[in-house]
Design a protein around this motif. Structure first.
Motif, PDB file in Angstrom:
ATOM      1  N   VAL A 154       1.006  -1.138  -0.124  1.00 38.10           N
ATOM      2  CA  VAL A 154       0.008  -0.027   0.111  1.00 38.10           C
ATOM      3  C   VAL A 154       0.611   1.312   0.000  1.00 38.10           C
ATOM      4  O   VAL A 154       0.391   2.197  -1.106  1.00 38.10           O
ATOM      5  CB  VAL A 154      -1.092   0.072   1.108  1.00 38.10           C
ATOM      6  N   ASP A 155       1.952   1.222   0.883  1.00 37.56           N
ATOM      7  CA  ASP A 155       2.795   2.396   0.808  1.00 37.56           C
ATOM      8  C   ASP A 155       3.584   2.675  -0.289  1.00 37.56           C
ATOM      9  O   ASP A 155       3.530   3.822  -1.041  1.00 37.56           O
ATOM     10  CB  ASP A 155       3.796   2.317   1.917  1.00 37.56           C
ATOM     11  N   ALA A 156       3.881   1.708  -0.941  1.00 38.54           N
ATOM     12  CA  ALA A 156       4.523   1.679  -2.499  1.00 38.54           C
ATOM     13  C   ALA A 156       3.601   2.428  -3.395  1.00 38.54           C
ATOM     14  O   ALA A 156       4.102   3.025  -4.348  1.00 38.54           O
ATOM     15  CB  ALA A 156       4.975   0.467  -2.697  1.00 38.54           C
ATOM     16  N   LEU A 157       2.326   1.722  -3.600  1.00 37.19           N
ATOM     17  CA  LEU A 157       1.288   2.373  -4.298  1.00 37.19           C
ATOM     18  C   LEU A 157       1.065   3.911  -4.101  1.00 37.19           C
ATOM     19  O   LEU A 157       0.944   4.547  -4.959  1.00 37.19           O
ATOM     20  CB  LEU A 157       0.167   1.708  -4.442  1.00 37.19           C
ATOM     21  N   LYS A 158       0.898   4.177  -2.741  1.00 37.37           N
ATOM     22  CA  LYS A 158       0.857   5.599  -2.430  1.00 37.37           C
ATOM     23  C   LYS A 158       1.879   6.504  -2.998  1.00 37.37           C
ATOM     24  O   LYS A 158       1.516   7.792  -3.396  1.00 37.37           O
ATOM     25  CB  LYS A 158       0.499   5.862  -0.908  1.00 37.37           C
ATOM     26  N   ALA A 159       3.190   6.176  -2.825  1.00 38.75           N
ATOM     27  CA  ALA A 159       4.379   6.649  -3.357  1.00 38.75           C
ATOM     28  C   ALA A 159       4.025   6.876  -4.826  1.00 38.75           C
ATOM     29  O   ALA A 159       4.594   8.142  -5.503  1.00 38.75           O
ATOM     30  CB  ALA A 159       5.615   6.225  -3.126  1.00 38.75           C
ATOM     31  N   LYS A 160       3.531   5.952  -5.637  1.00 40.92           N
ATOM     32  CA  LYS A 160       3.348   6.173  -7.128  1.00 40.92           C
ATOM     33  C   LYS A 160       1.759   7.126  -7.505  1.00 40.92           C
ATOM     34  O   LYS A 160       1.921   7.618  -8.571  1.00 40.92           O
ATOM     35  CB  LYS A 160       3.080   4.985  -7.943  1.00 40.92           C
ATOM     36  N   GLY A 161       1.312   7.285  -6.472  1.00 42.46           N
ATOM     37  CA  GLY A 161       0.257   8.315  -6.714  1.00 42.46           C
ATOM     38  C   GLY A 161      -1.292   7.742  -6.346  1.00 42.46           C
ATOM     39  O   GLY A 161      -2.322   8.244  -6.661  1.00 42.46           O
ATOM     40  N   ALA A 162      -1.341   6.462  -5.795  1.00 44.02           N
ATOM     41  CA  ALA A 162      -2.514   5.901  -5.488  1.00 44.02           C
ATOM     42  C   ALA A 162      -3.153   6.582  -3.935  1.00 44.02           C
ATOM     43  O   ALA A 162      -2.279   7.002  -3.006  1.00 44.02           O
ATOM     44  CB  ALA A 162      -2.498   4.491  -5.289  1.00 44.02           C
ATOM     45  N   VAL A 163      -4.366   6.660  -4.012  1.00 46.55           N
ATOM     46  CA  VAL A 163      -5.176   7.211  -2.655  1.00 46.55           C
ATOM     47  C   VAL A 163      -5.984   6.223  -2.106  1.00 46.55           C
ATOM     48  O   VAL A 163      -7.004   6.078  -2.830  1.00 46.55           O
ATOM     49  CB  VAL A 163      -5.875   8.682  -2.957  1.00 46.55           C
ATOM     50  N   PHE A 164      -5.821   5.747  -1.183  1.00 50.96           N
ATOM     51  CA  PHE A 164      -6.657   4.771  -0.404  1.00 50.96           C
ATOM     52  C   PHE A 164      -7.776   5.210   0.444  1.00 50.96           C
ATOM     53  O   PHE A 164      -7.492   6.094   1.129  1.00 50.96           O
ATOM     54  CB  PHE A 164      -5.776   3.664   0.298  1.00 50.96           C
ATOM     55  N   VAL A 165      -8.919   4.881   0.080  1.00 46.43           N
ATOM     56  CA  VAL A 165     -10.346   5.087   0.919  1.00 46.43           C
ATOM     57  C   VAL A 165     -11.110   3.799   1.131  1.00 46.43           C
ATOM     58  O   VAL A 165     -10.799   2.984   0.631  1.00 46.43           O
ATOM     59  CB  VAL A 165     -11.129   6.169   0.086  1.00 46.43           C
ATOM     60  N   GLU A 166     -11.966   4.124   2.182  1.00 50.39           N
ATOM     61  CA  GLU A 166     -12.609   3.153   2.776  1.00 50.39           C
ATOM     62  C   GLU A 166     -14.061   3.216   1.871  1.00 50.39           C
ATOM     63  O   GLU A 166     -14.628   1.952   1.478  1.00 50.39           O
ATOM     64  CB  GLU A 166     -13.310   3.172   3.989  1.00 50.39           C
ATOM     65  N   GLU A 167     -14.631   4.264   1.569  1.00 46.86           N
ATOM     66  CA  GLU A 167     -15.811   4.339   0.683  1.00 46.86           C
ATOM     67  C   GLU A 167     -15.891   5.417  -0.634  1.00 46.86           C
ATOM     68  O   GLU A 167     -15.165   6.187  -0.528  1.00 46.86           O
ATOM     69  CB  GLU A 167     -16.955   4.878   1.778  1.00 46.86           C
ATOM     70  N   LEU A 168     -16.912   4.952  -1.254  1.00 47.67           N
ATOM     71  CA  LEU A 168     -16.926   5.701  -2.723  1.00 47.67           C
ATOM     72  C   LEU A 168     -17.010   7.308  -2.122  1.00 47.67           C
ATOM     73  O   LEU A 168     -16.890   8.026  -3.128  1.00 47.67           O
ATOM     74  CB  LEU A 168     -17.855   5.197  -3.515  1.00 47.67           C
ATOM     75  N   SER A 169     -18.041   7.506  -1.388  1.00 50.25           N
ATOM     76  CA  SER A 169     -18.251   8.941  -0.921  1.00 50.25           C
ATOM     77  C   SER A 169     -16.967   9.757  -0.659  1.00 50.25           C
ATOM     78  O   SER A 169     -16.986  10.937  -0.834  1.00 50.25           O
ATOM     79  CB  SER A 169     -19.100   8.924   0.588  1.00 50.25           C
ATOM     80  N   GLU A 170     -15.819   9.085  -0.432  1.00 49.69           N
ATOM     81  CA  GLU A 170     -14.622   9.872  -0.228  1.00 49.69           C
ATOM     82  C   GLU A 170     -13.949  10.051  -1.388  1.00 49.69           C
ATOM     83  O   GLU A 170     -12.908  10.682  -1.573  1.00 49.69           O
ATOM     84  CB  GLU A 170     -13.701   9.199   0.771  1.00 49.69           C
ATOM     85  N   VAL A 171     -14.435   9.495  -2.678  1.00 47.37           N
ATOM     86  CA  VAL A 171     -13.830   9.701  -4.011  1.00 47.37           C
ATOM     87  C   VAL A 171     -14.320  10.989  -4.700  1.00 47.37           C
ATOM     88  O   VAL A 171     -15.535  11.048  -4.820  1.00 47.37           O
ATOM     89  CB  VAL A 171     -14.044   8.341  -4.723  1.00 47.37           C
ATOM     90  N   PRO A 172     -13.579  11.750  -5.120  1.00 49.18           N
ATOM     91  CA  PRO A 172     -13.953  12.986  -5.910  1.00 49.18           C
ATOM     92  C   PRO A 172     -14.711  12.576  -7.058  1.00 49.18           C
ATOM     93  O   PRO A 172     -14.300  11.598  -7.661  1.00 49.18           O
ATOM     94  CB  PRO A 172     -12.862  14.011  -6.021  1.00 49.18           C
ATOM     95  N   ASP A 173     -15.306  13.432  -7.739  1.00 47.66           N
ATOM     96  CA  ASP A 173     -16.019  13.052  -8.952  1.00 47.66           C
ATOM     97  C   ASP A 173     -14.699  13.491 -10.261  1.00 47.66           C
ATOM     98  O   ASP A 173     -13.914  14.116  -9.826  1.00 47.66           O
ATOM     99  CB  ASP A 173     -17.279  14.228  -9.377  1.00 47.66           C
ATOM    100  N   GLY A 174     -15.008  12.669 -11.333  1.00 36.02           N
ATOM    101  CA  GLY A 174     -14.143  12.736 -12.324  1.00 36.02           C
ATOM    102  C   GLY A 174     -12.834  12.064 -12.366  1.00 36.02           C
ATOM    103  O   GLY A 174     -11.954  12.494 -13.201  1.00 36.02           O
ATOM    104  N   VAL A 175     -12.586  11.131 -11.061  1.00 38.44           N
ATOM    105  CA  VAL A 175     -11.194  10.717 -11.024  1.00 38.44           C
ATOM    106  C   VAL A 175     -11.503   9.040 -11.094  1.00 38.44           C
ATOM    107  O   VAL A 175     -12.559   8.625 -10.614  1.00 38.44           O
ATOM    108  CB  VAL A 175     -10.346  11.254  -9.736  1.00 38.44           C
ATOM    109  N   PRO A 176     -10.468   8.267 -11.692  1.00 38.41           N
ATOM    110  CA  PRO A 176     -10.703   6.866 -11.519  1.00 38.41           C
ATOM    111  C   PRO A 176     -10.586   6.069 -10.110  1.00 38.41           C
ATOM    112  O   PRO A 176      -9.929   6.572  -9.313  1.00 38.41           O
ATOM    113  CB  PRO A 176      -9.601   6.410 -12.235  1.00 38.41           C
TER     114      PRO A 176
END
Length: 315
Positions: free
Chosen positions: A51-73
């Motif tokens: 998880v930390d390695a992917l964060k460093a590459k630009g991944a953002v980890f959330v628990e629910e879709l409500s935390e995901v902004p509109d317009g991003v994968p």
């Protein structure tokens, strides 16, 4: 001062399975295709190092879709999600990629078919695990009952005992699950089982590899996260062989006093633990001991899974 000697028996297969490899690659390729950030619902696999390695590459980890902004994968984790999650993503117009392990998806499809045929499903799994939540969410509420133990089987009171089927979580103890299945079949002789084994090949193979070395060892270490079901099961398998065993996330968080008096140490790693953590542990042990190392292979794994079509051109 002469270092004490220790022999390391290293289980093979161990570490990453095909589903974990695929899930990590999906996140990496999504970042390559869309640019950062790419959101991931839940830990893509249960391992902090990954998880930390992917964060460093630009991944953002959330628990629910409500935390995901509109317009991003957004990527769904390897454990699978309830059907309501992609429906919600679609309703919001989110571009999503499903990294669910294909072997988990196979259980999902079996659940749909069984419910469509009118059977009530008894699902063997661990309450609260993301895979269990995702599988229960594939079918209408009330059409699946979760059991964790033989005692749960004894307490079952289905409305139609002659119209049952069972499925299992993919990362369970092979031996424990066999006991629960036997209890189900004894109570409900007409219960229908899955077409094939639901416990995945990687879980079965890693447990088999631990069994092959545990009895020869004074102690056993399993590298994996405490919320990784298949890693916890490996510790249990070793302990059933009468071998003291410990689950550790990495060498840096290991209390080496556990090795006092140990002359033969078994090492394995859960399916979401990268090999670099195994090598780091061996290096740390070698700082304190005169190490001889032997890999004990019980099975060769050659399985791989296809990427989602949307990412094939990027790979």
């Amino acid at each position: 001062m002469t270092k004490p000697r220790i022999e390391l028996l290293i289980a093979a297969p161990r570490g990453f399975c095909a589903g974990v490899d695929r899930a990590i690659q999906i996140v990496e390729l999504a970042i390559e295709k869309h640019g950062a950030p790419v959101y991931v619902r839940h830990e893509i696999v249960h391992n902090k190092h990954v998880v930390d390695a992917l964060k460093a590459k630009g991944a953002v980890f959330v628990e629910e879709l409500s935390e995901v902004p509109d317009g991003v994968p957004v990527v769904f984790s390897a454990h699978g999600v309830p059907k309501a999650v992609p429906v919600e993503a679609g309703a919001r117009g989110l571009a999503y990629l499903d990294a669910t392990c294909p072997l988990v998806s196979k259980v999902h499809r079996q659940a749909e078919r069984l419910v469509a045929s009118g059977r009530h499903i008894v699902f063997i799994g661990h309450a609260g695990h993301p895979e269990v939540i995702g599988t229960l969410g594939q079918v209408p509420a009330g059409s699946m009952t979760l059991v964790e133990t033989c005692a749960d089987v004894a307490a079952l009171a289905p409305a139609d005992p002659d119209n049952l089927a069972f499925l299992t979580q993919t990362t369970l103890s092979v031996d424990d699950t066999a006991e629960i299945v036997a209890a189900l079949q004894a109570r409900f002789p007409s219960i229908q089982g899955p077409r094939g084994e639901d416990i995945c090949y990687a879980t079965s193979n890693r447990q088999e590899a631990v069994k092959a070395i545990a009895a020869k060892c004074d102690a056993m270490l399993v590298i994996g996260a405490c919320n990784s079901s298949n890693s916890v099961r490996l510790v249990e398998v070793a302990e059933r062989c009468g071998t003291p065993a410990r689950l550790i996330p990495c060498a840096a968080e290991f209390d080496f006093t556990f090795l006092d008096g140990v002359r033969t140490l078994g090492i394995s790693a859960g399916a979401s633990a990268p090999e670099v953590l195994v090598r780091d542990l061996v290096a740390k042990i070698a700082e304190r001991f005169d190490v001889t190392e032997r890999e004990v292979e019980t099975r060769r794994e050659t399985i791989s899974f296809k990427l989602p079509r949307a990412l094939e051109a990027v790979a």
